[in-house]
Design a protein around this motif. Structure first.
Motif, PDB file in Angstrom:
ATOM      1  N   PHE A   7     118.262   2.717  40.444  1.00 32.99           N
ATOM      2  CA  PHE A   7     118.492   3.722  41.479  1.00 32.99           C
ATOM      3  C   PHE A   7     119.693   3.313  42.324  1.00 32.99           C
ATOM      4  N   SER A   8     120.717   4.165  42.313  1.00 30.33           N
ATOM      5  CA  SER A   8     121.975   3.835  42.989  1.00 30.33           C
ATOM      6  C   SER A   8     121.991   4.271  44.445  1.00 30.33           C
ATOM      7  N   TYR A   9     121.111   5.217  44.821  1.00 30.24           N
ATOM      8  CA  TYR A   9     121.079   5.697  46.211  1.00 30.24           C
ATOM      9  C   TYR A   9     119.643   5.680  46.712  1.00 30.24           C
ATOM     10  N   LEU A  10     119.414   4.936  47.778  1.00 37.19           N
ATOM     11  CA  LEU A  10     118.106   4.861  48.409  1.00 37.19           C
ATOM     12  C   LEU A  10     118.253   5.402  49.828  1.00 37.19           C
ATOM     13  N   HIS A  11     117.546   6.472  50.112  1.00 36.10           N
ATOM     14  CA  HIS A  11     117.752   7.197  51.361  1.00 36.10           C
ATOM     15  C   HIS A  11     117.187   6.431  52.557  1.00 36.10           C
ATOM     16  N   VAL A  12     117.985   6.296  53.595  1.00 39.25           N
ATOM     17  CA  VAL A  12     117.555   5.723  54.869  1.00 39.25           C
ATOM     18  C   VAL A  12     117.518   6.866  55.878  1.00 39.25           C
ATOM     19  N   PRO A  13     116.341   7.376  56.223  1.00 40.67           N
ATOM     20  CA  PRO A  13     116.272   8.584  57.058  1.00 40.67           C
ATOM     21  C   PRO A  13     116.619   8.303  58.512  1.00 40.67           C
ATOM     22  N   ARG A  14     117.239   9.284  59.136  1.00 41.18           N
ATOM     23  CA  ARG A  14     117.448   9.248  60.581  1.00 41.18           C
ATOM     24  C   ARG A  14     116.163   9.709  61.248  1.00 41.18           C
ATOM     25  N   LYS A  15     115.650   8.943  62.213  1.00 37.91           N
ATOM     26  CA  LYS A  15     114.332   9.217  62.778  1.00 37.91           C
ATOM     27  C   LYS A  15     114.375   9.750  64.201  1.00 37.91           C
ATOM     28  N   GLU A  16     115.465   9.504  64.928  1.00 32.99           N
ATOM     29  CA  GLU A  16     115.507   9.888  66.334  1.00 32.99           C
ATOM     30  C   GLU A  16     115.435  11.398  66.507  1.00 32.99           C
ATOM     31  N   ARG A  30     113.197  13.537  65.612  1.00 32.17           N
ATOM     32  CA  ARG A  30     112.718  14.317  64.486  1.00 32.17           C
ATOM     33  C   ARG A  30     111.194  14.260  64.432  1.00 32.17           C
ATOM     34  N   SER A  31     110.604  15.249  63.782  1.00 27.01           N
ATOM     35  CA  SER A  31     109.141  15.357  63.713  1.00 27.01           C
ATOM     36  C   SER A  31     108.572  14.294  62.782  1.00 27.01           C
ATOM     37  N   ARG A  32     107.394  13.789  63.176  1.00 25.39           N
ATOM     38  CA  ARG A  32     106.744  12.732  62.414  1.00 25.39           C
ATOM     39  C   ARG A  32     105.326  13.143  62.036  1.00 25.39           C
ATOM     40  N   ALA A  54     101.640  10.880  60.464  1.00 27.15           N
ATOM     41  CA  ALA A  54     100.940   9.658  60.843  1.00 27.15           C
ATOM     42  C   ALA A  54     101.794   8.430  60.570  1.00 27.15           C
ATOM     43  N   TRP A  55     102.644   8.533  59.547  1.00 26.72           N
ATOM     44  CA  TRP A  55     103.416   7.363  59.125  1.00 26.72           C
ATOM     45  C   TRP A  55     104.748   7.858  58.565  1.00 26.72           C
ATOM     46  N   GLY A  56     105.798   7.810  59.358  1.00 29.29           N
ATOM     47  CA  GLY A  56     107.111   8.233  58.901  1.00 29.29           C
ATOM     48  C   GLY A  56     107.400   9.682  59.222  1.00 29.29           C
ATOM     49  N   LEU A  57     108.582  10.132  58.799  1.00 33.74           N
ATOM     50  CA  LEU A  57     108.981  11.516  59.035  1.00 33.74           C
ATOM     51  C   LEU A  57     108.034  12.473  58.323  1.00 33.74           C
ATOM     52  N   SER A  58     107.948  13.681  58.874  1.00 35.09           N
ATOM     53  CA  SER A  58     107.131  14.707  58.236  1.00 35.09           C
ATOM     54  C   SER A  58     107.771  15.142  56.923  1.00 35.09           C
ATOM     55  N   ASP A  59     106.980  15.777  56.078  1.00 37.43           N
ATOM     56  CA  ASP A  59     107.500  16.245  54.788  1.00 37.43           C
ATOM     57  C   ASP A  59     108.638  17.241  54.968  1.00 37.43           C
ATOM     58  N   ARG A  60     108.524  18.113  55.941  1.00 35.44           N
ATOM     59  CA  ARG A  60     109.595  19.087  56.161  1.00 35.44           C
ATOM     60  C   ARG A  60     110.912  18.385  56.468  1.00 35.44           C
ATOM     61  N   GLU A  61     110.856  17.350  57.291  1.00 36.50           N
ATOM     62  CA  GLU A  61     112.067  16.612  57.640  1.00 36.50           C
ATOM     63  C   GLU A  61     112.637  15.909  56.411  1.00 36.50           C
ATOM     64  N   LEU A  62     111.763  15.302  55.616  1.00 33.50           N
ATOM     65  CA  LEU A  62     112.230  14.617  54.410  1.00 33.50           C
ATOM     66  C   LEU A  62     112.848  15.604  53.431  1.00 33.50           C
ATOM     67  N   PHE A  63     112.217  16.751  53.246  1.00 32.00           N
ATOM     68  CA  PHE A  63     112.755  17.750  52.325  1.00 32.00           C
ATOM     69  C   PHE A  63     114.097  18.285  52.815  1.00 32.00           C
ATOM     70  N   PRO A 105     101.052  16.535  61.167  1.00 32.70           N
ATOM     71  CA  PRO A 105     102.478  16.390  61.480  1.00 32.70           C
ATOM     72  C   PRO A 105     102.888  17.238  62.674  1.00 32.70           C
ATOM     73  N   GLU A 106     103.849  16.743  63.418  1.00 35.17           N
ATOM     74  CA  GLU A 106     104.252  17.377  64.668  1.00 35.17           C
ATOM     75  C   GLU A 106     104.876  18.752  64.467  1.00 35.17           C
ATOM     76  N   ASP A 107     105.421  19.016  63.284  1.00 32.60           N
ATOM     77  CA  ASP A 107     106.077  20.311  63.069  1.00 32.60           C
ATOM     78  C   ASP A 107     105.192  21.300  62.308  1.00 32.60           C
TER      79      ASP A 107
END
Length: 417
Positions: A290-299, A301-303, A305-314, A351-353
């Motif tokens: 895998f050449s690209y591993l995504h590092v999400p921006r969290k500030e 943004r909706s979360r 229980a653990w990490g960004l919400s699915d909508r944010e990730l999508f 999730p918050e959103d």
């Protein structure tokens, strides 16, 4: 387990209804036992009997807790039940290790593993590819490295699939989405216990609506997320002692299909809504192409229980599709995108959103099938994931088609609970 994000995510679980009452009872009993021991140590209370208590007290207190643990059992669905285990081992394991007993005990009970052939069959049942050694022991079977031949065959199969689904010579875009802690039991359309209407989009896909195929007898080969990822990426899932081969045994240098895809010129990208260093996900993906591993921006943004919400990730994935589009006049290349969702990960929190009305509707549906507040919340998060997928998948299909690729999506349950 020492990852700060993981520890923070579990604090709510420890004080919640699943474990909170038992921990509170344990603390009360512990304080009472310690107070009793301190009282016996006072000079005015000493006697031959109290001296015996002082000597035996340190053994009696853990003995009481051990006897109590014999009657506390966590079911597969996260509910608490009171019944004794048939063996002491079952009473001592934690929730995280209970799957060792669940997975291995039936194998040892139903299969004779004394002979060489039976032992190899038993290992195969666990999902471990083995080959015999001179001394009769078993090891993982590594794939011979013949890069040109395998890479060419992989590229040919990729191209043939794209041509059979699309038109012309457009390359394939394969996106596999691992749905954390979601299984067939959560989909009414697959005959699960979930109420009708909780996951309308996934139920339609399960029913074959549109260009969809549903595998009704497909079972994950991983008992934890890291093992499920190992099974998906390399075909070797949970090993004995809960080892996830790609995470725990990198020295094996297994050659997996992502390695062959990379050698065939396919771009491999992975998206996760939290820290990929957890459970050595980053290392496993780095090791296998895998050449690209995504590092999400969290500030801001909706979360969940653990990490960004699915909508944010999508949303991040759709942005990546647009950002990596080929320049005009340049043909696009084949791409594989891996996605691991988190909104349905325990400890379950909406999730918050997720819109309030959608929450209320999902909660009302969940109340029809369970009285457990924890299970209700988990089903609400599954409903949220269903809605997020219903928006994301058509958008991804359209974006990839606009980029000149043939989009194919694979949805898999990644069970943890």
């Amino acid at each position: 387990g020492l990852d700060p994000g993981f520890i923070a995510s579990q604090l709510g679980l420890l004080v919640g209804p699943r474990y909170g009452p038992f921990l509170a009872l344990a603390l009360v009993l512990l304080v009472a036992a310690l107070a009793g021991l301190m009282r016996l140590r006072r000079p005015g209370n000493r006697s031959a009997a109290t001296s015996r208590w002082q000597r035996s007290g340190p053994l009696i207190v853990p003995g009481i807790f051990l006897l109590l643990s014999l009657w506390v059992h966590t079911t597969a669905r996260g509910e608490m039940a009171l019944r004794p285990y048939s063996a002491l081992l079952g009473a001592l394991v934690t929730t995280n290790h209970l799957n060792v007993v669940v997975g291995v005990e039936p194998l040892l009970r139903d299969h004779d593993v004394s002979s060489e052939a039976a032992a190899q069959a038993g290992m195969a049942t666990l999902g471990i590819a083995t080959s015999p050694c001179d001394d009769g022991s078993r090891v993982f079977e590594t794939i011979p490295i013949d890069v040109p031949e395998r890479a060419a065959a992989f590229q040919s199969a990729f191209t043939a699939l794209a041509q059979s689904l699309g038109d012309g010579a457009r390359p394939l875009s394969l996106t596999f989405i691992m749905l954390e802690s979601v299984g067939a039991d959560d989909l009414h359309g697959l005959g699960g216990a979930a109420p009708a209407g909780l996951t309308p989009y996934l139920d339609e896909l399960a029913g074959g609506k549109g260009a969809a195929l549903a595998g009704r007898r497909v079972y994950q080969a991983g008992q934890r997320t890291a093992a499920a990822m190992s099974a998906l990426l390399c075909g070797v899932g949970t090993a004995p002692l809960l080892l996830a081969p790609l995470r725990d045994l990198p020295q094996l240098e297994l050659r997996c299909w992502p390695d062959i895809a990379r050698d065939a010129g396919v771009s491999l990208r992975f998206f996760y809504a939290e820290n990929l260093d957890f459970d050595r996900y980053r290392g496993s993906l780095d090791d296998h192409g895998f050449s690209y591993l995504h590092v999400p921006r969290k500030e801001g943004r909706s979360r969940g229980a653990w990490g960004l919400s699915d909508r944010e990730l999508f949303a991040d994935i759709l942005a990546d599709v647009a950002a990596t589009a080929s320049p005009p006049g340049e043909p696009p290349g084949a791409v594989v995108r891996g996605v691991l969702t988190l909104s349905t990960h325990g400890p379950y929190r909406v999730p918050e959103d997720m819109p309030t009305a959608a929450q209320a509707q999902a909660r009302a549906l969940a109340e029809r099938v369970t009285k457990s507040g924890v299970t209700q919340t988990r089903l609400v998060t599954v409903a949220y994931a269903d809605d997020a997928l219903s928006r994301f998948i058509p958008a991804l299909q359209a974006a990839e088609a606009a980029a000149g690729r043939v989009p194919v999506l694979l949805l898999l349950g990644c069970l943890l609970y």
